[in-house]
Scaffold this active site. Structure first.
Site, mmCIF file in Angstrom:
data_model
loop_
_atom_site.group_PDB
_atom_site.id
_atom_site.type_symbol
_atom_site.label_atom_id
_atom_site.label_comp_id
_atom_site.label_asym_id
_atom_site.label_seq_id
_atom_site.Cartn_x
_atom_site.Cartn_y
_atom_site.Cartn_z
ATOM 1 N N GLY A 73 0.823 -1.202 0.000
ATOM 2 C CA GLY A 73 0.000 0.000 0.000
ATOM 3 C C GLY A 73 0.853 1.246 0.000
ATOM 4 O O GLY A 73 1.999 1.246 -0.455
ATOM 5 N N SER A 74 0.309 2.324 0.530
ATOM 6 C CA SER A 74 0.987 3.615 0.518
ATOM 7 C C SER A 74 1.926 3.747 1.705
ATOM 8 O O SER A 74 1.738 3.088 2.738
ATOM 9 C CB SER A 74 -0.048 4.741 0.560
ATOM 10 O OG SER A 74 -0.730 4.743 1.806
ATOM 11 N N PRO A 75 2.937 4.627 1.606
ATOM 12 C CA PRO A 75 3.817 4.858 2.752
ATOM 13 C C PRO A 75 3.073 5.376 3.981
ATOM 14 O O PRO A 75 3.431 5.045 5.112
ATOM 15 C CB PRO A 75 4.807 5.901 2.225
ATOM 16 C CG PRO A 75 4.829 5.690 0.741
ATOM 17 C CD PRO A 75 3.423 5.295 0.389
ATOM 18 N N ARG A 76 2.021 6.172 3.784
ATOM 19 C CA ARG A 76 1.260 6.703 4.919
ATOM 20 C C ARG A 76 0.643 5.566 5.735
ATOM 21 O O ARG A 76 0.772 5.523 6.964
ATOM 22 C CB ARG A 76 0.165 7.647 4.417
ATOM 23 C CG ARG A 76 -0.698 8.230 5.539
ATOM 24 C CD ARG A 76 -1.830 9.069 4.969
ATOM 25 N NE ARG A 76 -2.745 8.257 4.180
ATOM 26 C CZ ARG A 76 -3.738 7.538 4.697
ATOM 27 N NH1 ARG A 76 -3.934 7.522 6.015
ATOM 28 N NH2 ARG A 76 -4.536 6.837 3.915
ATOM 29 N N VAL A 77 -0.013 4.636 5.062
ATOM 30 C CA VAL A 77 -0.611 3.503 5.769
ATOM 31 C C VAL A 77 0.472 2.547 6.249
ATOM 32 O O VAL A 77 0.329 1.907 7.295
ATOM 33 C CB VAL A 77 -1.631 2.782 4.869
ATOM 34 C CG1 VAL A 77 -2.277 1.620 5.608
ATOM 35 C CG2 VAL A 77 -2.701 3.757 4.395
ATOM 36 N N GLY A 78 1.559 2.455 5.500
ATOM 37 C CA GLY A 78 2.660 1.587 5.911
ATOM 38 C C GLY A 78 3.212 1.961 7.276
ATOM 39 O O GLY A 78 3.597 1.084 8.068
ATOM 40 N N CYS A 123 2.103 0.797 -8.872
ATOM 41 C CA CYS A 123 3.137 1.338 -7.986
ATOM 42 C C CYS A 123 4.497 1.427 -8.657
ATOM 43 O O CYS A 123 5.348 2.203 -8.219
ATOM 44 C CB CYS A 123 3.232 0.502 -6.712
ATOM 45 S SG CYS A 123 3.633 -1.233 -7.002
ATOM 46 N N GLU A 145 5.526 -3.329 1.137
ATOM 47 C CA GLU A 145 5.665 -3.028 -0.288
ATOM 48 C C GLU A 145 4.914 -1.727 -0.545
ATOM 49 O O GLU A 145 3.689 -1.713 -0.653
ATOM 50 C CB GLU A 145 5.095 -4.180 -1.139
ATOM 51 C CG GLU A 145 5.871 -5.478 -1.027
ATOM 52 C CD GLU A 145 7.290 -5.373 -1.575
ATOM 53 O OE1 GLU A 145 7.551 -4.436 -2.373
ATOM 54 O OE2 GLU A 145 8.134 -6.198 -1.211
#
Length: 748
Positions: free
Chosen positions: A467-472, A523, A489
């Site tokens: 997913g996104s870095p924010r959710v990561g 991505c 990832e």
């Protein structure tokens, strides 16, 4: 003091309830007489959670008058009833059989059977799978069979079937989804029992007709997996009386005795107020159930892993048209793109794992020093345990099932969480996938961020997130609470350098295809082009021609161009059209969630489109003075998931490769590199942590367990390391364990 002495005496005599902190009530004399008759020769309970025999063992095992636990893993063990026949008489502990037949007469405890036919004589707590079980007043578990309980008050859980309770006053959980083959998230109902009932992908109703599970005032646990459970009075139903039993693919029973719940197995939920977590968290029971299955060793044999991978292959083949249709409904994905990027790619991963699994699983021998020359040193490929895979919406099949291939191959139990944004694909996966995979070892959980938050409150052995870095960052914070290892990832702004010495039309074709594939929701798509002003002027008409050839004069009418996932992402991307100058495209239609393939020129570094990942069909071109300035700009930003370079001069491509850092790199092409199962796929820094694809997926979900085995003899060799220490012993020991530089000769 007298009170303390009484407690100690009660503990040693087995008359003290540790959980309730009170003395066990006096047992009526009639019951005592019955227990003394049935349980003669009983011994203290023994737990053997860690003994896992070799896969090649097979045989028969039996025990009489035992009161400990007996568990059978695939193979042979003298006391575990595995791959053969096992019986116990007068036992008060647990007995488990795997791939065989097990029976108990007058046993008081739990009995588990996997892939066999356990049977019972005069037993009162039976559970069967692929068969029938009868008991009353007890708890049982069944897989692929029928089980029921009457007169008990404990827990009842059903997976891949239907479950109901009547006369209960406890709790019931259902996990999202509905399936006729697997019980994950159904409709729970309960009335008047003092236990718990959980169903996953199934339906729960009251009172025992054929194919339903009912419990009335029962005490203990009952779980059914891939089967049916019912109360007395319906065809093929089972009842239970005064015991607990577990069975899978067979019949099992044990009678009259101690009831033991799933929480008796070592479980993280027992630590840090795990009981409260089980009551408050809707997924705690599911995680505990999977962990209990994993501890039996069911997922370890190579044959089992191969069987699950073959089942996944059947899912891809038999539900191919349904998968492609669901993708089209979610994002109007062309069938060509769905087949290439989702179905075919996942099938290649499955086939690659099947082709190489035996090699991957082998112990890896390592070099030894002089002190261990007579020993056996190797790396054992152990599964982590219970893992969770959380996938995004843009490639909802690929990014869910490809990690699942590695998790299955490595021998883990798995919970998969598809994206709720791709709702048609999510529904299909939740309903269809459990029909193919073993519900005792795999589960599908659906829902949004709230459900994921609740899910990650449980302790897993590995987390895999895309997913996104924010959710990561949120996922990593949740993992840190339990010190859980994980793979992230993520994404990033993937640069695409185009050199002045280049075949511009070929470069434009490859950039356009990689960028606008899946409407830019990839991505690893080129996020922006970086080049000189002169190169931009030569590249722009080639990009326009490639877009026209691929999608026609009106891309909105093209069947080969997809749509954005939802209105939120559409509005975010439409705001980017205010950046720079629209050189190609720029049209949008909110009702259709459509943004045309767009190229922006004269984009400035400070504009919003250059501050975050685009993740859509908009390609900005950022101009620099030369190659060195381009490399300097790339290195000032967060490290991307992938970097691209186009040039007819291989020295230029290699210079970009050598002077930048990214998760992956591709020269003179874009996303096609990801189809290679022989290459690791993953980010670095802000773009991710860890890697997968092919054997790298197997390694990701495998614990590399360093192992040394030595014999009990030859003790004289070891005296050199024992006290009393001397200078001679020190020099001799160092000569045995030191690693010498190659090419250096030491004269003695």
């Amino acid at each position: 003091m007298e009170r303390a002495g009484e407690i100690v005496q009660s503990v040693f005599s087995g008359q003290w309830d540790i959980r309730q902190q009170r003395k066990v009530p006096e047992i009526p004399k009639q019951i005592k007489d019955m227990q003394s008759t049935e349980g003669a020769g009983a011994q203290p309970q023994q737990h053997k959670f860690q003994e896992i025999p070799l896969q090649s063992d097979a045989g028969q095992a039996g025990s009489s008058g035992a009161s400990g636990q007996q568990r059978g893993f695939p193979g042979q063990s003298k006391n575990s009833g595995s791959s053969g026949q096992a019986g116990s008489s007068g036992a008060s502990g647990q007995q488990r059989g795997s791939s065989g037949q097990a029976g108990s007469c007058g046993a008081s405890g739990q009995q588990r059977g996997f892939s066999g036919q356990p049977g019972s004589c005069s037993s009162s707590g039976q559970q069967g799978s692929s068969g029938q079980a009868e008991s009353s007043g007890s708890s049982g578990r069944g897989s692929s069979g029928q089980a029921g309980s009457s007169g008990s008050s404990g827990q009842q859980r059903g997976f891949s079937g239907q479950a109901g309770s009547s006369g209960s006053s406890g709790q019931q959980w259902g996990f999202p989804g509905q399936s006729k083959c697997s019980a994950s998230s159904g409709q729970p109902g309960s009335s008047g029992s003092s236990g718990q009932q959980r169903g996953s992908l199934g339906q729960a109703g009251s009172s025992g007709s054929s194919g339903q599970a009912g419990s009335s005032g029962s005490s203990g646990q009952q779980r059914g997996s891939s089967g049916q459970a019912g109360s007395s009075g319906s065809s093929g139903q089972a009842g239970s009386s005064g015991s607990s039993g577990r069975g899978s693919s067979g019949q099992a029973g044990s009678s009259s005795g101690q009831q033991q719940k799933i929480q008796d197995l070592p479980s993280p939920s027992q630590d840090n107020k795990g009981g409260e977590l089980s009551r408050m968290n809707p997924y705690a029971g599911l995680v505990d159930c999977l962990r209990a299955t994993w501890l039996t060793g069911k997922t370890r044999p190579m044959e089992y892993r191969q069987g699950q991978l073959e089942a996944l292959n059947r899912f891809l083949e038999e539900r191919r048209s349904d998968l492609l249709h669901a993708l089209n409904q979610d994002m109007r994905r062309p069938h060509f793109e769905g087949e290439v990027a989702e179905v075919a790619f996942t099938r290649s991963e499955v086939n690659n794992a099947l082709n190489n699994l035996s090699c991957w699983m082998k112990d890896e021998n390592v070099s030894k020093n002089l002190a261990t020359k007579l020993d056996c040193a190797f790396i054992r490929k152990d599964p982590y345990g219970v893992v969770v895979i959380i996938a995004p919406y843009n490639y909802p099949i690929n990014l869910l099932l490809v990690p699942l291939v590695g998790a299955i191959a490595a021998g883990n139990c798995v919970i998969v969480k598809p994206s709720e944004l791709a709702r048609h694909t999510e529904r299909l996966l939740a309903e269809a996938l459990p029909c193919y995979l073993d519900p005792e070892t795999f589960a599908v959980v659906t829902g949004g961020s709230e459900e994921v938050t609740k899910l990650l409150e449980n302790q897993f052995d590995y987390i895999f997130f895309t997913g996104s870095p924010r959710v990561g960052k949120i996922i990593m914070t949740a993992a840190a609470k339990h010190l859980t290892p994980l793979t992230l990832e993520l994404g990033g702004k993937n640069p695409c350098y185009v050199d002045k010495c280049c075949n511009f039309q070929n470069a434009a074709n490859r950039i356009v295809w990689g960028k606008f594939f899946n409407a830019g929701q990839t991505c690893i798509a080129p996020d922006y082009v970086i080049c000189t002003i002169e190169t931009q002027e030569r590249l722009m008409p080639c990009l326009r021609q490639a877009i026209r050839e691929f999608y026609g004069e009106c891309p909105q009418d093209s069947p080969d161009f997809g749509r954005l996932i939802d209105d939120k992402h559409f509005r975010r991307l439409r705001a980017f059209l205010e950046c720079g100058r629209v050189a190609i495209g720029g049209e949008s239609d909110e009702c259709d969630r459509y943004i045309a393939p767009t190229v922006l020129a004269d984009v400035k570094e400070w504009e919003p489109i250059m501050q975050e990942e685009v993740f859509g069909p908009i390609l900005p071109i950022f101009t620099v003075g030369d190659l060195d300035e381009a490399i300097h700009y790339i290195n000032r930003k967060q490290r991307p998931l992938v970097a691209y370079a186009f040039s007819c001069d291989c020295k230029v491509v290699n210079h970009v490769l050598n002077c930048t850092s990214s998760g992956n790199f591709s020269g003179n092409d874009t996303i096609i590199y990801s189809t290679l199962v022989s290459l690791p796929f993953g980010g670095i820094g802000y773009s991710g942590l860890g890697k997968y694809h092919g054997k790298f997926s197997f390694d990701t979900f495998t614990h590399q367990r360093g192992t040394l085995l030595r014999c009990m003899g030859l003790e004289a060799i070891n005296t050199v390391r024992y006290p009393p220490y001397t200078e001679g012993k020190l020099q001799l020991l160092l000569s045995l364990v030191d690693v010498k530089r190659k090419g250096m000769c030491t004269l003695l």
